[in-house]
Scaffold this motif. Structure first.
Motif, mmCIF file in Angstrom:
data_model
loop_
_atom_site.group_PDB
_atom_site.id
_atom_site.type_symbol
_atom_site.label_atom_id
_atom_site.label_comp_id
_atom_site.label_asym_id
_atom_site.label_seq_id
_atom_site.Cartn_x
_atom_site.Cartn_y
_atom_site.Cartn_z
ATOM 1 N N GLY A 134 32.769 -53.092 89.962
ATOM 2 C CA GLY A 134 33.281 -53.260 88.615
ATOM 3 C C GLY A 134 34.020 -52.048 88.058
ATOM 4 N N LEU A 135 33.941 -50.923 88.759
ATOM 5 C CA LEU A 135 34.641 -49.715 88.300
ATOM 6 C C LEU A 135 36.149 -49.881 88.456
ATOM 7 N N ALA A 136 36.880 -49.256 87.569
ATOM 8 C CA ALA A 136 38.335 -49.219 87.699
ATOM 9 C C ALA A 136 38.686 -48.491 89.005
ATOM 10 N N PRO A 137 39.764 -48.881 89.660
ATOM 11 C CA PRO A 137 40.130 -48.263 90.941
ATOM 12 C C PRO A 137 40.251 -46.742 90.882
ATOM 13 N N GLU A 138 40.783 -46.211 89.781
ATOM 14 C CA GLU A 138 40.944 -44.753 89.697
ATOM 15 C C GLU A 138 39.597 -44.044 89.605
ATOM 16 N N LEU A 139 38.596 -44.713 89.032
ATOM 17 C CA LEU A 139 37.253 -44.124 88.977
ATOM 18 C C LEU A 139 36.585 -44.208 90.342
ATOM 19 N N PRO A 163 45.369 -33.759 88.251
ATOM 20 C CA PRO A 163 44.776 -32.481 87.837
ATOM 21 C C PRO A 163 43.259 -32.465 88.037
ATOM 22 N N GLU A 164 42.730 -31.274 88.259
ATOM 23 C CA GLU A 164 41.291 -31.121 88.476
ATOM 24 C C GLU A 164 40.479 -31.615 87.280
ATOM 25 N N GLY A 165 40.962 -31.367 86.088
ATOM 26 C CA GLY A 165 40.274 -31.844 84.890
ATOM 27 C C GLY A 165 40.184 -33.370 84.852
ATOM 28 N N THR A 166 41.225 -34.026 85.348
ATOM 29 C CA THR A 166 41.221 -35.494 85.399
ATOM 30 C C THR A 166 40.166 -35.983 86.385
ATOM 31 N N VAL A 167 40.010 -35.283 87.506
ATOM 32 C CA VAL A 167 38.970 -35.640 88.471
ATOM 33 C C VAL A 167 37.603 -35.558 87.797
ATOM 34 N N LYS A 168 37.356 -34.466 87.085
ATOM 35 C CA LYS A 168 36.057 -34.281 86.424
ATOM 36 C C LYS A 168 35.821 -35.348 85.361
ATOM 37 N N THR A 169 36.856 -35.642 84.591
ATOM 38 C CA THR A 169 36.729 -36.657 83.541
ATOM 39 C C THR A 169 36.436 -38.027 84.144
ATOM 40 N N ARG A 170 37.181 -38.373 85.189
ATOM 41 C CA ARG A 170 36.966 -39.679 85.819
ATOM 42 C C ARG A 170 35.588 -39.763 86.474
ATOM 43 N N ARG A 172 32.899 -38.222 85.466
ATOM 44 C CA ARG A 172 31.945 -38.375 84.364
ATOM 45 C C ARG A 172 31.974 -39.810 83.830
ATOM 46 N N ARG A 173 33.179 -40.373 83.668
ATOM 47 C CA ARG A 173 33.294 -41.759 83.198
ATOM 48 C C ARG A 173 32.669 -42.721 84.198
ATOM 49 N N ALA A 174 32.888 -42.470 85.483
ATOM 50 C CA ALA A 174 32.335 -43.353 86.522
ATOM 51 C C ALA A 174 30.807 -43.307 86.493
ATOM 52 N N ARG A 175 30.244 -42.116 86.395
ATOM 53 C CA ARG A 175 28.783 -41.994 86.330
ATOM 54 C C ARG A 175 28.227 -42.709 85.107
ATOM 55 N N GLY A 176 28.892 -42.555 83.972
ATOM 56 C CA GLY A 176 28.457 -43.235 82.752
ATOM 57 C C GLY A 176 28.516 -44.751 82.901
#
Length: 183
Positions: A134-139, A163-170, A172-176
């Motif tokens: 169910g996760l978005a492909p980018e996550l 960007p590295e920040g985008t990796v971290k954000t994604r 975190r969103r995926a874990r949530g």
């Protein structure tokens, strides 16, 4: 790019432009730089050495033939991994069609789970599998790179061309999202 020193000191994008022009030394240097890590990542996805070798060969054949298709966005390593992943899938599909047409599968072909599946199987139950799907492909791709492939955020950023920040954000969103789906 005739001088060996010029080739070894060139960055990957310069080498790729050389490959577009048919520069064999540039191609050889690109192969030298990337074949080992691509092989290791392919082995994480498929235990069959013949399949890995086929995918690696197809990857660099594609690079030789289609280097001009690199759009210049992101790192060359990410572009190479995209090709390698696709070539591995193609090789598995070809083998699957051969096995189906012959009847009984060869030993170890498609009947044995990949090393990745063996490691992850006990960890996944039906709910987690459903949540992952169910996760978005980018996550999902960020989780693939950081969790399954064991890359750092910086390495995943290079691989994915973000960007590295985008990796971290994604991540975190995926874990949530997974936590929410599992509760």
């Amino acid at each position: 790019m005739r001088d060996r020193h010029d080739v070894t000191s060139a960055d990957d994008a310069v080498l790729l432009r050389g490959v577009v022009r048919g520069d064999r030394a540039a191609f050889d240097e690109l192969y030298r730089r990337h074949a080992t890590w691509i092989t290791l990542r392919l082995r994480r996805r498929a235990r069959d050495e013949d399949l890995v070798a086929e995918a690696l060969q197809d990857t660099f054949l594609t690079v030789w033939r289609s280097a001009g298709s690199y759009a210049g966005r992101g790192e060359v390593a990410g572009w190479l991994w995209t090709i390698a992943g696709s070539r591995l899938i193609d090789a598995v599909r070809r083998r699957s069609r051969r096995v189906e047409s012959v009847g009984e599968p060869e030993e170890g072909v498609l009947t044995a789970p990949s090393a990745e599946d063996e490691v992850m199987a006990p960890l996944y139950d039906a709910r987690l599998a459903s949540a992952l799907k169910g996760l978005a492909p980018e996550l999902r791709e960020v989780l693939q790179a950081t969790v399954l492939d064991g890359l750092t955020s910086k390495e995943a950023a290079v691989l994915l061309g973000i960007p590295e920040g985008t990796v971290k954000t994604r991540a975190r969103r995926a874990r949530g999202s997974l936590r929410e789906a599992m509760s």
